[in-house]
Design a protein around this motif. Structure first.
Motif, mmCIF file in Angstrom:
data_model
loop_
_atom_site.group_PDB
_atom_site.id
_atom_site.type_symbol
_atom_site.label_atom_id
_atom_site.label_comp_id
_atom_site.label_asym_id
_atom_site.label_seq_id
_atom_site.Cartn_x
_atom_site.Cartn_y
_atom_site.Cartn_z
ATOM 1 N N UNK A 272 0.836 -1.212 0.000
ATOM 2 C CA UNK A 272 0.000 0.000 0.000
ATOM 3 C C UNK A 272 0.864 1.253 0.000
ATOM 4 N N UNK A 273 1.921 1.236 0.812
ATOM 5 C CA UNK A 273 2.814 2.389 0.875
ATOM 6 C C UNK A 273 3.517 2.608 -0.459
ATOM 7 N N UNK A 274 3.910 1.506 -1.095
ATOM 8 C CA UNK A 274 4.565 1.596 -2.395
ATOM 9 C C UNK A 274 3.628 2.202 -3.434
ATOM 10 N N UNK A 275 2.384 1.749 -3.452
ATOM 11 C CA UNK A 275 1.399 2.268 -4.397
ATOM 12 C C UNK A 275 1.178 3.761 -4.166
ATOM 13 N N UNK A 276 1.050 4.155 -2.894
ATOM 14 C CA UNK A 276 0.792 5.557 -2.588
ATOM 15 C C UNK A 276 1.963 6.454 -3.014
ATOM 16 N N UNK A 277 3.193 5.996 -2.775
ATOM 17 C CA UNK A 277 4.355 6.792 -3.189
ATOM 18 C C UNK A 277 4.402 6.945 -4.703
#
Length: 292
Positions: A272-277
């Motif tokens: 999720x963090x990767x997608x958001x970045x």
């Protein structure tokens, strides 16, 4: 050009992490008819009395036996199917992979990779059930002379294990590549914040430290069937007294276990963090069209 940094990685120790036993016990030692209860104390004697490194001690002791010196690395690989594992291994590798196959991650081409870094013997692991599930395995190796193992070619101590975390981090899996070459953070294939390290005790402390210090997840596992409680105590000390790990859990890799829940939750949070970045990076490149 910078790497897309769309890869998550889990790095595992092997002995007492994926398996409840030392890999040599059910393979080489059993083949040679050697009692592990006698073999391992003899290695400890080399360490204490003659100053051997731990890994060189067990490899030297093995080569003291004619029945072991007669083996080849192919023979060691053929013993791989004799390895035993904790519940859920090896099926859990592919089961965890399905997390990043969900549409919300697949559209961003996110991948999960598995690695093993061990002070045990790489040749045995290459013949095991887990070999097809991992991106790379690193372990101690014997050289051969006329088709027989005869001298240690590579050893991996608990401190040297950290080298292989940096190899995963930089994407330098070929041992001929110099892991010390400078590489900017944005060019690294797997940032440490996208990594999980799973180990079982003090020999994993250097890896736990590197991962924890750099934003990854450190997990210690113990054998819940160890009636001596030594396995549990090692993890308890790492988690409670030394603050070396984020979590400790029984070494049960089956669906619904505490360990699986921890791994699954963190994989989703990392993804999720990767997608958001990546979404924010794309938004930052957009230039609004001029008004009509």
């Amino acid at each position: 050009m910078p790497e897309p940094q769309n890869i998550l990685a889990i790095v595992y120790d092997f002995d007492h992490t994926l398996s409840p036993h030392y890999m040599q016990d059910h393979t080489i030692l059993r083949h040679a008819g050697i009692d592990p209860a006698e073999f391992w104390p003899s290695c400890t004697a080399l360490i204490k009395e003659r100053g051997y490194d731990q890994e060189l001690a067990y490899m030297k002791r093995m080569l003291d036996y004619d029945s072991i010196r007669a083996l080849s690395n192919n023979d060691l690989q053929a013993m791989g199917p004799d390895l035993t594992f904790f519940p859920g291994v090896p099926d859990f590798f592919e089961e965890l992979n399905t997390i990043v196959h969900q549409p919300r991650y697949a559209e961003w081409d996110i991948h999960l990779e598995h690695y093993v870094v061990t002070s045990g013997l790489k040749a045995i692991l290459e013949g095991s059930q887990i070999a097809k599930h991992v991106k790379a395995m690193f372990g101690c190796e014997f050289d051969e002379d006329q088709g027989h193992i005869h001298f240690p070619k590579r050893t991996i101590s608990h401190t040297q294990k950290t080298q292989f975390l940096f190899r995963v981090n930089k994407g330098l899996l070929n041992l001929e590549q110099d892991v010390n070459d400078h590489m900017p953070e944005e060019a690294r294939r797997v940032p440490f914040r996208h990594m999980i390290y799973v180990g079982d005790g003090p020999t994993d402390v250097p890896c736990f430290t590197v991962i924890k210090k750099n934003g990854g997840l450190a997990v210690a596992v113990y054998n819940p069937h160890d009636t001596t409680r030594k396995s549990f105590k090692k993890c308890y000390d790492l988690a409670h007294h030394a603050d070396r790990v984020h979590f400790m859990a029984p070494a049960d890799y089956q669906t619904g276990s505490q360990l699986r829940l921890i791994l699954e939750q963190h994989i989703m949070e990392m993804a999720d963090s990767m997608v958001e970045r990546r979404r924010q990076a794309i938004e930052g490149t957009r230039v609004p069209a001029p008004p009509p």
